[in-house]
Design a protein around this motif. Sequence first.
Motif, PDB file in Angstrom:
ATOM      1  N   GLY A 219     -47.766  31.130 -66.862  1.00  0.00           N
ATOM      2  CA  GLY A 219     -48.876  31.706 -66.122  1.00  0.00           C
ATOM      3  C   GLY A 219     -50.186  31.018 -66.455  1.00  0.00           C
ATOM      4  N   VAL A 220     -50.368  30.680 -67.729  1.00  0.00           N
ATOM      5  CA  VAL A 220     -51.559  29.927 -68.139  1.00  0.00           C
ATOM      6  C   VAL A 220     -51.589  28.572 -67.437  1.00  0.00           C
ATOM      7  N   LEU A 221     -50.473  27.856 -67.500  1.00  0.00           N
ATOM      8  CA  LEU A 221     -50.379  26.549 -66.835  1.00  0.00           C
ATOM      9  C   LEU A 221     -50.671  26.680 -65.342  1.00  0.00           C
TER      10      LEU A 221
ATOM     11  N   GLY B 205     -41.689  29.090 -61.904  1.00  0.00           N
ATOM     12  CA  GLY B 205     -41.866  29.744 -60.615  1.00  0.00           C
ATOM     13  C   GLY B 205     -42.363  31.174 -60.761  1.00  0.00           C
ATOM     14  N   THR B 206     -41.915  31.861 -61.810  1.00  0.00           N
ATOM     15  CA  THR B 206     -42.349  33.233 -62.051  1.00  0.00           C
ATOM     16  C   THR B 206     -43.787  33.274 -62.541  1.00  0.00           C
ATOM     17  N   GLY B 207     -44.148  32.370 -63.437  1.00  0.00           N
ATOM     18  CA  GLY B 207     -45.538  32.299 -63.880  1.00  0.00           C
ATOM     19  C   GLY B 207     -46.477  31.942 -62.727  1.00  0.00           C
ATOM     20  N   TRP B 208     -45.992  31.059 -61.844  1.00  0.00           N
ATOM     21  CA  TRP B 208     -46.795  30.663 -60.681  1.00  0.00           C
ATOM     22  C   TRP B 208     -46.999  31.856 -59.746  1.00  0.00           C
ATOM     23  N   TYR B 209     -45.941  32.621 -59.546  1.00  0.00           N
ATOM     24  CA  TYR B 209     -46.054  33.806 -58.693  1.00  0.00           C
ATOM     25  C   TYR B 209     -47.030  34.815 -59.298  1.00  0.00           C
ATOM     26  N   ALA B 210     -47.003  34.988 -60.603  1.00  0.00           N
ATOM     27  CA  ALA B 210     -47.938  35.907 -61.254  1.00  0.00           C
ATOM     28  C   ALA B 210     -49.373  35.496 -60.955  1.00  0.00           C
TER      29      ALA B 210
END
Length: 338
Positions: free
Chosen positions: A178-180, A149-154
């Motif tokens: 974040g890459v994903l 969820g944090t990587g998605w938000y980034a």
Amino acid sequence: MLATMLYAPGDVRCEEVAEPKILKPTDAIIRLSASCICGSDLWPFRGANEVTAPMAMGHEYCGVVVEVGSAVTTVKPGQFVVGSFCISDNTCPHCKFGFQSSCEQREFMSGAQAPLARVPLADGTLVATAEMPADDLIPSLLAVSDVLGTGWYAADAAGVQEGSTAIVVGDGAVGLMGVLSAKQMGASRIIAMSRHKTRQDLALEFGATDIVSERGEEGIARIKQLTNGVGAESVLECVGTQESMSQAINCARPGGKIGFVGVPHGVTFDGQNLFFQQKSLLGGPAPVRRYLPYLMDLVLERKINPGKVFDLELPLSDVAEGYRAMDERRAIKTLLRV
């Protein structure tokens, strides 16, 4: 029950504590299917955050509801649920605007490195699945709770969209997520900044098209070289240090966006420099609750497998080794079987 407590920098213990109980009508108690160690747990472990009293550790969680308070209506005992690391009512003005991590009743989850956990504001925080998920999906569903969820938000805050170029600063679990995320959002070029072979390999598996191992001014120069001197329209800052933030800002093109989700430690900004660079900054604690239903569906439909970010699995009793392994970069992220 056994649970993880942090007493001082470097002093983390698995010890007997009382089982959690319903304290408010809006609470739920869940039996965790698995837990894990977050990169942000390393800040107090390393002494970067002050530890003034023993801390119950763990804020990433998924599992089965065992008890609910009298006011809880959206989940019930026996259901499998995933919750955000930020507790929210999901009804206040900020929640309705999509920023549940700034909820007027916000709390931060704790005590989830244990078999049982109390979740406040259960109606606004937990999302149930239609049926019990397969055991092999548990790591990925656990990842949704925070790190995915944090990587998605980034990526979202950085404005990643179809055909865009995205740069990911940081090769920890959040950076890899974040890459994903950038890949799922349709970025055609994803440049992952990493110096570590195992993390580089996973970044490539998740969708990175380029790897940049240089840092600082050399890293910025390499990014400019790869983007014909322009920079990228989207940059994900997933570390939280002065070096990583400066690198992220200087890798973005004028008009570009930086999504920063690394908890800042010692980060300062030059206002005039930002003014003339004309770049947008959006970050903070990820509003994971906004994304939970969608990301859970991606996992349940086996369209993504963020659980691959867990490269070390230990029983809860060995949690101290899990912290050491992540601190020493021998592991990307530790899964704890409770």
